[in-house]
Design a protein around this motif. Structure first.
Motif, PDB file in Angstrom:
ATOM      1  N   PHE A 267     -20.335  16.402  -1.656  1.00 16.98           N
ATOM      2  CA  PHE A 267     -19.884  15.042  -1.925  1.00 16.98           C
ATOM      3  C   PHE A 267     -20.915  14.031  -1.420  1.00 16.98           C
ATOM      4  O   PHE A 267     -21.391  14.131  -0.286  1.00 16.98           O
ATOM      5  N   PHE A 305     -14.775   7.653  -0.507  1.00 17.38           N
ATOM      6  CA  PHE A 305     -14.612   8.369  -1.770  1.00 17.38           C
ATOM      7  C   PHE A 305     -14.003   7.491  -2.858  1.00 17.38           C
ATOM      8  O   PHE A 305     -14.323   7.633  -4.041  1.00 17.38           O
ATOM      9  N   ALA A 443     -20.842  11.852  -7.952  1.00 22.75           N
ATOM     10  CA  ALA A 443     -19.507  12.348  -7.626  1.00 22.75           C
ATOM     11  C   ALA A 443     -19.014  13.318  -8.693  1.00 22.75           C
ATOM     12  O   ALA A 443     -18.403  14.351  -8.377  1.00 22.75           O
ATOM     13  N   ALA A 446     -20.578  16.675  -8.131  1.00 18.64           N
ATOM     14  CA  ALA A 446     -19.940  17.445  -7.064  1.00 18.64           C
ATOM     15  C   ALA A 446     -18.681  18.144  -7.569  1.00 18.64           C
ATOM     16  O   ALA A 446     -18.431  19.315  -7.242  1.00 18.64           O
ATOM     17  N   MET A 477     -13.261  17.125   3.024  1.00 20.62           N
ATOM     18  CA  MET A 477     -13.362  15.681   2.810  1.00 20.62           C
ATOM     19  C   MET A 477     -12.825  14.904   4.001  1.00 20.62           C
ATOM     20  O   MET A 477     -13.332  13.828   4.335  1.00 20.62           O
TER      21      MET A 477
END
Length: 553
Positions: A267, A305, A443, A446, A477
Motif C-alpha cells: 500500500f 487510505f 492504490a 496494490a 493496514m
C-alpha cells in the motif's frame, strides 16, 4: 527555534556519512581537480581561472568560452553551454551592454568599484549575483547559468540564463475530471512552483529547497503554508530528505521510496498527483508537498487510505451526488479485491450458497473445462495483467487495437475451445473494471497484487481462506503509518469530524475544521458567518406570490 536554526543544529548532529554529499564520483578526473582546489577562489589573473575551468569542462564540445573586451581595453570572458541558455537573452542583456559601454562611461563612475558598476549600472539581467569559489562557478555553468569573468576582479558574475524547451501546461491524462481545472504540473520545477503561487497568493506559502544526489544534484522543493502546517511535520520531512545519499534523483518516485514509513508494504503511504489544484487543497489542510525538478508529479504527505478513492471533482459537485459516486467507487474497489477469490470459494467449497438455478447455469458453463476454478481464475488474472501491460507499453494507435483483440477475440476463442468457462470471463471482466474505477493508480496496483494471494487462499481453505486473507490485510493496514498518522484514520482511531469526508461527503459548510489527524496549529477553515448563512432558510427574493402581493398593495 526557527526552521533553519533547527536544520543547522540537526546537521551538526548527523554524521558526515549521513549528510547529503553534493560531489561527483570520487574516481572521476573532474572530481580530483575540484577536490584538490576545494577552497580555491577566482584569481585576479583571468587566464588562471580560465585554465582551471577548462580542466573541468574543456573536453565538452558544446562548452563555449566567449572572449570579449569591455571599456575598450578590459579583457573579459563569458562561459556557458549554448543548449541550456536563452541565447537572445544573453546577447541583449549581457553581451550587448558590456560591448557598448566605453571607458568614458566608467570614468564617470570611477569612484565606484568595477564590480558594483557592472552589476548595478551596466548589465540588464534581472537575476545576477557574484561568486568567488571556483567549484560553485563550475556548478553554476552546468546548471545552465552564464558566468562572466573580468580580468582583475576576484568575483565571478553569475546570471540566470537557463532556458530548456518544455511541454505546454495541459490536463493530466492520469487524473482527468469533468468539472475542474484543466492544468497540470510539467517537468520544470520553476513552472510548477509558479502554478502553486498562482493559486496561493499569500505570503504564508513557504518554499524551501534542498539538493539531493551526488551527480544529478536534483533540486527538491518542500512546500507548506506557515501557520497551518504542524512545524514538527516539516522538520521530520526535511530530516528524512537530508539523510538521502544517492547518485541521483530522477523522479519524485525515488524520494517516495526513501522517505515512506514501511518499505515492504504494497500500500502506498505517500500520495502523488499531477494536479496543482489538488496539491493546493492539501496544502490548505496542513499537509506538505514535495516537488522534484524534472518530475511532473508532486508528493502529498502524510497520506491516509481514504484519500486514494477521492478525487478533486468530489468537492466541485453537490454533496448528495458526490456521496453516491464515492460509495460506488468504494464498492468497485472492494469488488476488485475480493470478487475472484469469493467466486473460487463458492464454486469449489460452498456451492450450496449459490441459488439453484444459477448453480445449474454455472455448472453447465464449466462442463468440459479441464482446470479447477482456482487455476482457471489464476490463468485469466495473469493473462489480463499481461494484456494490460502490453496495452500500456505499445503505441497508442496499436494499443487500442490490441485491447479490443485481446478481450473479444482471444476471450471468445478461449471459451469456445473449452479452456475457460464463460462465468469466469465475466468475473474477471467485472474485477478489472472495478480496478479501473479506483482513481489512484498506485492504490489500484496494490489491490491487483493482493488478489493473487487471496485467490490461492480461497482455493485452499474456501471462505475461511478469504476471511483469513482479509483479516491479514486489515491487520497490516492498521499497523501502517504515514509520518506517524494511522493509515486508516479517521476510522481507526475514530474521529467524527473526519468521518464527514470519508465514506461519503457531507456539505462543505458542515466541515469547519481541518483534519484532526494533522494536528495543525490553526484548525479552523470556515468562518462562523458562512456556516450560519448556509444553515438559515433561503430568502425567496423573486417569489412570484410575494411580488403579486406587493403589486396589489
Amino acid at each position: 527555534m526557527t526552521f533553519w536554526s533547527w536544520y543547522k543544529l540537526r546537521s551538526k548532529q548527523i554524521s558526515p556519512s549521513q549528510q547529503p554529499r553534493m560531489i561527483p564520483l570520487k574516481d572521476s578526473p573532474a572530481h580530483q581537480v575540484m577536490e584538490a582546489n576545494k577552497e580555491a577562489s577566482v584569481s585576479t589573473q583571468l587566464e588562471a581561472t580560465i585554465t582551471f575551468v577548462q580542466k573541468i569542462l574543456g573536453e565538452n564540445d558544446d562548452f563555449i568560452i566567449r572572449r570579449i573586451c569591455m571599456f575598450d581595453d578590459q579583457p573579459a570572458v563569458v562561459m556557458y553551454f549554448p543548449d541550456l541558455i536563452d541565447k537572445q537573452y544573453l546577447n541583449d542583456h549581457i553581451l550587448k551592454p558590456l560591448m557598448l559601454t566605453s571607458s568614458q562611461d566608467y570614468a564617470k563612475a570611477v569612484s565606484r568599484p568595477m564590480k558594483e558598476f557592472l552589476l548595478n549600472d551596466t548589465l540588464y539581467a534581472c537575476e545576477g549575483r557574484t561568486e568567488t569559489h571556483l567549484n560553485d562557478i563550475i556548478q553554476a555553468i552546468v546548471e545552465g547559468n552564464t558566468v562572466l569573468l573580468v580580468d582583475g576582479i576576484t568575483d565571478a558574475f553569475i546570471f540566470s540564463t537557463r532556458h530548456v524547451d518544455k511541454r505546454s501546461i495541459t490536463q493530466p491524462e492520469t487524473e482527468q475530471v469533468i468539472r475542474g481545472a484543466r492544468e497540470g504540473f510539467i517537468e520544470m520545477l520553476g513552472t510548477n512552483l509558479a502554478l502553486l503561487r498562482y493559486r496561493l497568493p499569500t505570503p504564508d506559502l513557504r518554499i524551501k529547497t534542498i539538493r539531493i544526489g551526488r551527480i544529478t544534484k536534483s533540486k527538491v522543493a518542500l512546500c507548506y503554508i506557515d501557520g497551518v502546517v504542524n512545524p514538527a511535520l516539516v522538520e521530520e520531512v526535511f530530516r528524512r530528505l537530508s539523510l538521502i545519499d544517492i547518485d541521483g534523483i530522477l523522479d519524485a518516485g525515488y524520494l517516495e521510496q526513501f522517505i515512506e514509513d514501511n518499505h515492504i508494504s504494497p500500500f502506498p503511504q505517500i500520495q502523488n498527483t499531477e494536479r496543482p489544484d489538488k496539491a493546493v487543497a492539501n496544502l490548505m489542510e496542513g499537509r506538505v508537498i514535495l516537488l522534484v525538478d524534472g518530475s511532473p508529479f508532486a508528493l502529498i504527505l502524510p497520506t491516509v487510505f481514504s484519500q486514494f478513492y477521492q478525487t478533486v471533482e468530489d468537492y466541485s459537485e453537490r454533496y448528495l451526488l458526490v456521496s453516491f459516486i464515492r460509495l460506488s467507487r468504494l464498492v468497485a474497489l472492494i469488488f476488485s479485491l475480493i470478487f475472484p477469490s469469493l467466486y473460487v470459494a463458492l464454486i469449489s467449497f460452498n456451492p450450496e450458497l449459490i441459488p439453484t438455478e444459477f448453480a445449474v447455469a454455472v455448472a453447465g458453463g464449466r462442463a468440459g473445462v479441464p482446470f479447477p476454478s482456482v487455476i482457471e481464475v489464476l490463468i485469466m488474472e495473469i493473462s489480463m495483467e499481461v494484456l494490460r501491460e502490453a496495452t500500456l507499453r505499445l503505441p497508442q494507435q496499436v494499443g487500442g487495437a490490441l485491447s479490443i483483440v485481446g478481450v473479444l477475440v482471444v476471450g471468445q476463442a478461449a471459451v469456445a475451445a473449452g479452456f475457460i468457462s464463460p462465468i469466469t470471463v465475466v468475473i474477471i471482466a467485472l474485477t478489472t473494471i472495478g480496478s479501473f474505477a479506483t482513481p489512484a493508480y498506485n492504490a489500484a496496483l496494490a489491490l491487483r497484487l493482493l488478489r493473487f494471494p487471496l485467490v490461492v487462499l480461497s482455493g485452499i481453505f474456501g471462505l475461511y481462506g478469504v476471511m483469513i486473507g482479509l483479516i491479514l490485510i486489515a491487520n497490516h493496514m492498521l499497523s501502517l503509518r504515514s509520518f506517524g498518522v494511522p493509515y486508516l484514520s479517521p476510522l481507526v482511531p475514530g474521529n467524527f469530524q473526519g468521518m464527514k469526508d470519508t465514506l461519503a461527503r457531507l456539505p462543505l459548510w458542515s466541515m469547519p475544521k481541518r483534519p484532526a489527524l494533522l494536528h495543525t496549529p490553526n484548525d479552523t477553515r470556515l468562518g462562523k458567518i458562512t456556516k450560519e448563512m448556509s444553515e438559515e432558510a433561503p430568502n425567496n427574493t423573486l417569489d412570484p406570490l410575494k411580488w403579486k402581493k406587493e403589486e396589489r398593495n
